[in-house]
Design a protein around this motif. Sequence first.
Motif, PDB file in Angstrom:
ATOM      1  N   ASP A 144      28.747 -43.759  13.776  1.00 58.43           N
ATOM      2  CA  ASP A 144      29.243 -43.366  15.095  1.00 58.43           C
ATOM      3  C   ASP A 144      28.237 -42.520  15.875  1.00 58.43           C
ATOM      4  OD1 ASP A 144      29.583 -41.343  13.243  1.00 58.43           O
ATOM      5  OD2 ASP A 144      31.554 -40.718  13.966  1.00 58.43           O
ATOM      6  N   THR A 145      27.235 -41.947  15.201  1.00 57.41           N
ATOM      7  CA  THR A 145      26.235 -41.126  15.901  1.00 57.41           C
ATOM      8  C   THR A 145      24.870 -41.794  15.986  1.00 57.41           C
ATOM      9  OG1 THR A 145      25.643 -39.979  13.853  1.00 57.41           O
ATOM     10  CG2 THR A 145      27.376 -38.977  15.223  1.00 57.41           C
ATOM     11  N   GLN A 161      31.961 -45.194   9.137  1.00 53.47           N
ATOM     12  CA  GLN A 161      31.456 -44.413  10.264  1.00 53.47           C
ATOM     13  C   GLN A 161      31.232 -42.959   9.868  1.00 53.47           C
ATOM     14  OE1 GLN A 161      34.609 -45.422  12.998  1.00 53.47           O
ATOM     15  NE2 GLN A 161      33.307 -46.902  14.068  1.00 53.47           N
ATOM     16  N   GLN A 162      32.138 -42.419   9.123  1.00 51.50           N
ATOM     17  CA  GLN A 162      32.059 -41.022   8.706  1.00 51.50           C
ATOM     18  C   GLN A 162      30.917 -40.794   7.707  1.00 51.50           C
ATOM     19  OE1 GLN A 162      35.690 -39.757   6.891  1.00 51.50           O
ATOM     20  NE2 GLN A 162      34.798 -37.908   6.041  1.00 51.50           N
TER      21      GLN A 162
END
Length: 157
Positions: free
Chosen positions: A88-89, A82-83
Amino acid sequence: MDLDQQLRCLIEQAPQDGTMPRVMEQAIAPVLKTFAGHLKAQEYYVCQSLGGDWLVTTLAHRTDPQRTKTVVYGFETLALAQQSQGVDTNPSLVALAVPVTHLLFKLFSLAAVESVIFSETQGSIEIRRQELQQAIQEKLLGDLGDRPQQTPPSQWA
């Protein structure tokens, strides 16, 4: 799933044409297990589109930007995926866990991807498709070399 269970699944999913399961079991699976044994996790998170296509990244060489390669990232944790990939965005991307041997098998069969970079908490490990294919080919040739060769009768006088 541990590595043996993952490989059993791949062997069972192979086309049941009489030869492919044997090739999977005797040549491909042992090589996949060896490569997977150098990695930390049993599964890695791969970013993909909602349609299931893996996120492929093109990297440029640091000193020669004209040289590029295509890679897929496999992340040890969901948080890393995700990072690093913006899952996540970006609502059109998801990160799904993939058994490590399945990821390596897909690398073996994907001509468009040159490497998988396994991103782990303590660094990264790159496995190149060419190295994987060469190891499988050597295993296949080695296994063939262990058997007596039968020469077909000559059609020529």
